[in-house]
Design a protein around this motif. Structure first.
Motif, PDB file in Angstrom:
ATOM      1  N   UNK A  73       0.846  -1.197   0.000  1.00 41.27           N
ATOM      2  CA  UNK A  73       0.000   0.000   0.000  1.00 41.27           C
ATOM      3  C   UNK A  73       0.877   1.242   0.000  1.00 41.27           C
ATOM      4  N   UNK A  74       0.408   2.284  -0.698  1.00 39.32           N
ATOM      5  CA  UNK A  74       1.031   3.608  -0.663  1.00 39.32           C
ATOM      6  C   UNK A  74      -0.057   4.661  -0.512  1.00 39.32           C
ATOM      7  N   UNK A  75       0.346   5.859  -0.124  1.00 38.43           N
ATOM      8  CA  UNK A  75      -0.600   6.968   0.018  1.00 38.43           C
ATOM      9  C   UNK A  75      -0.134   8.150  -0.826  1.00 38.43           C
ATOM     10  N   UNK A  76      -1.089   9.021  -1.125  1.00 40.44           N
ATOM     11  CA  UNK A  76      -0.788  10.273  -1.818  1.00 40.44           C
ATOM     12  C   UNK A  76      -1.123  11.415  -0.868  1.00 40.44           C
ATOM     13  N   UNK A 113       1.186  -5.169   3.681  1.00 39.54           N
ATOM     14  CA  UNK A 113      -0.060  -5.590   4.308  1.00 39.54           C
ATOM     15  C   UNK A 113       0.004  -7.043   4.767  1.00 39.54           C
ATOM     16  N   UNK A 114       0.646  -7.911   4.010  1.00 42.26           N
ATOM     17  CA  UNK A 114       0.692  -9.339   4.330  1.00 42.26           C
ATOM     18  C   UNK A 114       2.025  -9.713   4.977  1.00 42.26           C
ATOM     19  N   UNK A 147       4.302  -3.076  10.532  1.00 37.80           N
ATOM     20  CA  UNK A 147       4.505  -4.394  11.133  1.00 37.80           C
ATOM     21  C   UNK A 147       3.243  -5.218  10.919  1.00 37.80           C
ATOM     22  N   UNK A 148       3.417  -6.519  10.728  1.00 40.32           N
ATOM     23  CA  UNK A 148       2.296  -7.443  10.552  1.00 40.32           C
ATOM     24  C   UNK A 148       2.577  -8.735  11.310  1.00 40.32           C
ATOM     25  N   UNK A 149       1.512  -9.312  11.840  1.00 39.65           N
ATOM     26  CA  UNK A 149       1.619 -10.570  12.585  1.00 39.65           C
ATOM     27  C   UNK A 149       0.519 -11.499  12.090  1.00 39.65           C
TER      28      UNK A 149
END
Length: 189
Positions: free
Chosen positions: A59-62, A102-103, A79-81
């Protein structure tokens, strides 16, 4: 006595803004307008399939005033768990990256695992504020790519900047998005 619904309805509920349906390969799904009518946003992605086997969803943002999505090498922390159906944690974290991962482990493609599908829910908070980093929270249930088993995970991340946001972008680390439903919701406060 009769009371009009507009006087009793509760605030804070998510309102559907738009849905993008992907039925042929696209490089990314972009939501380029985050209306100032809403404070927080949620993206629900269901039945998402990736064209290339064993890829991570990113994911990215503008930011306000920008013409492209931020992709600098130190723009994001995350971080992801996660958990696999056969046991074993799947954790990952990154600081100073060009994306929010994300994953925690990669997603299977349908060509790699028959019937593979990926489902995600992303919340982005106070996007128009100018005195806070833009945090996201993610939940997911998907077909994990290495072993082809179901997995679930949660995570968080942020854009390392305090400027208002105007867009969200979702894409796989390599290859296209084959199909899926991407729905943007907004929450007024």
């Amino acid at each position: 006595k009769r009371i009009d619904f507009s006087h009793i309805k509760g605030g804070g509920a998510w309102e559907k803004i738009s849905t993008t349906t992907v039925s042929t390969d696209v490089a990314s799904v972009d939501f380029d307008t985050l209306s100032t009518d809403y404070k927080d946003f949620k993206v629900v992605m269901s039945a998402v399939k990736n064209a290339t086997h064993q890829q991570d969803l990113l994911m990215r943002v503008k930011r306000s005033g920008q013409s492209s999505f931020d992709s600098g090498s130190t723009d994001y922390n995350w971080n992801v768990r996660g958990y696999r159906e056969t046991g074993g944690d799947t954790n990952d974290a990154g600081t100073g990256n060009a994306y929010i991962k994300i994953t925690p482990v990669n997603c299977a493609s349908e060509s790699g695992v028959s019937g593979a599908t990926n489902n995600f829910e992303i919340d982005v908070y106070n996007v128009h504020g100018t005195n806070n980093k833009k945090f996201i929270r993610s939940f997911m249930a998907w077909t994990e790519g290495t072993y082809g088993r179901s997995a679930s995970a949660f995570g968080s991340g942020y854009r390392n900047n305090q400027e208002a946001l105007i867009g969200l972008q979702f894409y796989f680390a390599s290859g296209n998005i084959d199909e899926g439903f991407f729905t943007l919701y907004g929450r007024k406060i």
